[in-house]
Write an enzyme that holds these catalytic residues in place. Structure first.
Site, short mmCIF file in Angstrom:
data_model
loop_
_atom_site.label_atom_id
_atom_site.label_comp_id
_atom_site.label_asym_id
_atom_site.label_seq_id
_atom_site.Cartn_x
_atom_site.Cartn_y
_atom_site.Cartn_z
N ASP A 180 0.85 -1.19 0.00
CA ASP A 180 0.00 0.00 0.00
C ASP A 180 0.88 1.24 0.00
O ASP A 180 1.53 1.55 1.00
CB ASP A 180 -0.91 -0.01 1.22
CG ASP A 180 -1.99 1.06 1.15
OD1 ASP A 180 -1.99 1.83 0.18
OD2 ASP A 180 -2.83 1.12 2.07
N ASP B 282 -2.27 5.42 -5.82
CA ASP B 282 -2.43 4.67 -4.57
C ASP B 282 -2.62 3.19 -4.90
O ASP B 282 -3.64 2.79 -5.44
CB ASP B 282 -3.63 5.20 -3.77
CG ASP B 282 -3.77 4.49 -2.43
OD1 ASP B 282 -2.81 3.81 -2.01
OD2 ASP B 282 -4.84 4.61 -1.80
#
Length: 694
Positions: free
Chosen positions: A110, A306
């Site tokens: 992430d 992201d």
């Protein structure tokens, strides 16, 4: 269908947060001599209407300092595999090993998170995940991060804590610890000490997800990237490469690489926002520029990448223009409802099932950056498969509510090598087949593991050559090798701040694997069109056949546990005696309700087999995996495919026949046993005659 939320965490606006921010800026200018102090700054987070993960960013003065230190670094990196599938699982995971001996975890990569965390053994509010919880007591090198002025402390003021809360109402909290972190047997980077979160509470999706935790790659003091860079063991850069539609998997590189000559770059300004942003100026559909103001992509946090987000989200004006332009370019397709009635998806049928031919139906989309460079998106970068209609696809780009931020999730970068060059403040894009990343980067020095010498007494090390690193790293320095089974390292001995040296036997080194490139990404990635019928592998055991047979079920259970399958899927195919014990052939078959093994599941199994991650108790003696291979589905004859229907038809026919015969027999019996009485005719009465004597 995959979830459509974005994990977020927002900075608190309290006075203590401002003080910590000033401390962060000061420590970024003057390098700290303490490894723990330099990585233990922690900001307490709370929920916010923001749609993005937020953390304190490193400022440009610190980036300049890193560029100055870069000249003295050895350019090595950590190559790691990615598993799972973005649209099936909602994320990609990698394997990280923590502790001495190492404990394995599947962590979501992430770029929007700034801390790496795993469930701790004393966590009663943690869900059931892929791997066992981290047990600090079993690690000889674990140390809690003690309470200090640079962190938020627990109630007893003894240990630093962390807390993260996200937009989908999930959260994670726990204490901070420090231990040896290893990156797998493809990594040139030796195990390093790092600070991570040891969870004692999870809520929401973090509680229910299959993955164990999060690997934070964002900008922040607790980020695994920042910690490695601060130790000067890798360059200030990392790269991600996500597999294509229907394939999944991929690769990750922590550290610098030599970018391909045709990689397209965009400037990334850490002062613009705390996220990995790019300067997007235009969108083209089928070569036609959208008639929108370029400033639409510069609202709020700008255009953000992201990896923890599944889809792409555009501001309202950009989304409306993009959707209309795309629909106008589609001909011969039928608009259909989406797979989930809770979402107003834009879906089309009639495009065919082959992903490679989608470009014949759907147009190319171009992203144009501030420097005029253009990065092209193929249909798999903005579409996802309809889960209920074959040959149908839906738009994977959505309106970002009323938020003016442009958010580009993982779907946009499938089959794209994305390099986050934090050192030079830019992000690079290179369209490639992530299944063949190492070949695409022309890494030709991947060699198989050397044969161990049992009499040498040295520790076996997987013979991974330095892939992407111009300066090779010695294959072994006597320390533990990442990727080696923790069961093979029974006695951990702390050695230094960077690693530990267990006393391991070299007799358990794996033999060469006959499958092509078993240690590289290509060996773990299966093309989407390939159907995996079952997987076979041979295991050499140091016990006799007579001793093995009573424990066959027990061994099947250990194999099922380590490969992440049901014990009913593990079948013994062959058992023979060898000079030193037994040679066992095992087969991993699909679940009873499935015809094939899912490609992502097969890649996970293959990775564990190739990396020797099957752990057996010492009671089974020495063991090693001799080879493994993928078998296609068994072609069955018409009889094998339909014998159940035939048998059922015969049974039904017999039952009907018996029922009909039974009804006829009962009626016949009733007719025979019923007496018909008739009245006596008086005309036919014969008068009684008297008997005459003889």
């Amino acid at each position: 269908m995959a979830q459509r939320h974005v994990r977020i965490a927002a900075i608190t606006t309290t006075t203590s947060a401002v003080v910590l921010l000033l401390i962060s800026l000061l420590t970024s200018t003057f390098p700290s001599s303490s490894a723990i102090n330099s990585t233990s700054i922690n900001l307490k987070h709370r929920r916010s209407p923001l749609i993005l993960p937020l953390s304190v960013s490193r400022k440009i003065p610190n980036a300049k300092l890193r560029r100055h230190l870069q000249a003295k670094r050895i350019p090595i990196n950590a190559r790691m595999n990615l598993f799972d599938d973005l649209l099936v699982n909602g994320y990609y995971t990698t394997r990280l090993y923590i502790g001495s001996p190492p404990q394995e975890f599947a962590l979501i990569v992430d770029t929007g998170s700034t801390v790496t965390y795993v469930p701790c053994s004393d966590c009663d509010q943690c869900g059931n995940h892929q791997d066992p919880k981290f047990q600090p007591d079993l690690s000889a090198t674990y140390h809690p991060v003690k309470c200090n002025p640079d962190c938020t402390c627990d109630a007893e003021n003894t240990q630093c804590t962390y807390e993260r809360q996200y937009a989908e109402m999930s959260s994670s909290s726990g204490v901070l610890g420090e231990d040896i972190v290893s990156f797998g047997n493809q990594s040139d980077l030796k195990p390093q000490r790092a600070v991570f979160g040891c969870e004692n509470s999870e809520t929401g999706d973090l509680y229910s997800q299959h993955a164990d935790g999060i690997m934070g790659l964002g900008r922040g003091e607790l980020s695994i990237v920042d910690q490695l860079v601060d130790k000067r063991v890798v360059g200030d850069s990392f790269s991600l490469c996500y597999g294509g539609m229907g394939i999944g998997g991929g690769a990750m590189i922590l550290g610098s690489i030599s970018p391909p000559s045709d990689m397209v770059f965009s400037h990334s300004d850490p002062d613009r926002s705390p996220y990995y942003n790019i300067e997007l100026k235009e969108l083209h559909v089928a070569g036609k520029k959208l008639a929108i103001n370029p400033k639409v992509f510069d609202g709020k946090h700008g255009t953000v990448l992201d990896s923890g987000t599944t889809y792409a989200y555009l501001p309202e004006a950009a989304f409306v223009a993009f959707k209309h332009a795309l629909i106008n370019e589609l001909h011969g397709l039928t608009r259909i409802p989406g797979p989930d009635p809770n979402y107003n998806d834009v879906c089309f049928s009639g495009a065919g099932r082959k992903v490679s031919e989608l470009s014949k139906t759907f147009p190319t989309v171009d992203m144009v950056f501030e420097n005029g460079q253009k990065h092209s998106l193929s249909p798999e970068n903005y579409l996802f498969k309809h889960s209920k209609v074959a040959g149908a696809y839906c738009l994977g780009v959505f309106q970002n509510g009323k938020d003016p931020t442009t958010l580009l999730g993982g779907i946009v970068v499938r089959n794209t090598l994305v390099t986050y060059d934090r050192d030079h403040l830019k992000v690079g894009f290179w369209k490639t087949n992530c299944s063949e990343l190492w070949e695409s980067l022309r890494v030709s020095d991947i060699s198989p593991a050397p044969e161990p010498t049992p009499s040498s007494g040295e520790v076996w090390t997987p013979g991974m050559s330095p892939a992407l690193a111009p300066v090779p790293v010695p294959a072994s320095d006597g320390g533990w090798t990442p990727g080696l089974s923790p069961a093979l390292a029974p006695v951990p001995v702390p050695a230094s701040d960077e690693g530990w040296t267990p006393e391991m036997s070299p007799a358990r080194a794996p033999a060469p694997v006959p499958v092509p490139a078993p240690y590289g990404v290509p060996g773990y990635v299966i093309p989407g069109e390939t159907k995996v019928g079952f997987i076979t592998f041979d295991m050499s055991l140091g016990i006799r056949v007579s001793d093995f047979k009573p424990r066959m079920s027990e061994l099947s259970g250990f194999i099922a546990r380590d490969l992440g399958v049901n014990i009913s899927q593990v079948h013994l195919l062959n058992l023979t005696s060898s000079r030193n014990g037994s040679l066992v052939t095992w087969g991993i078959y699909p679940e009873r309700s499935a015809k094939y093994i899912a490609n992502t599941t097969a890649m996970h199994i293959i990775a564990h087999l190739a990396e020797q991650n099957v752990q057996l108790p010492d009671t089974f003696g020495s063991y090693k995996l001799v080879n493994w291979k993928i078998e296609p589905p068994v072609k069955r004859s018409w009889w094998h495919q339909h014998y159940l229907l035939v048998v059922m038809a015969v049974i039904v026919s017999l039952m009907l026949g018996i029922s009909v015969y039974g009804v006829w027999f009962i009626r016949k019996w009733r007719q025979q046993t019923t007496i018909q009485y008739k009245p006596v005719d008086s005309d036919n009465i014969v008068p009684e005659q008297e008997l005459q004597p003889l």
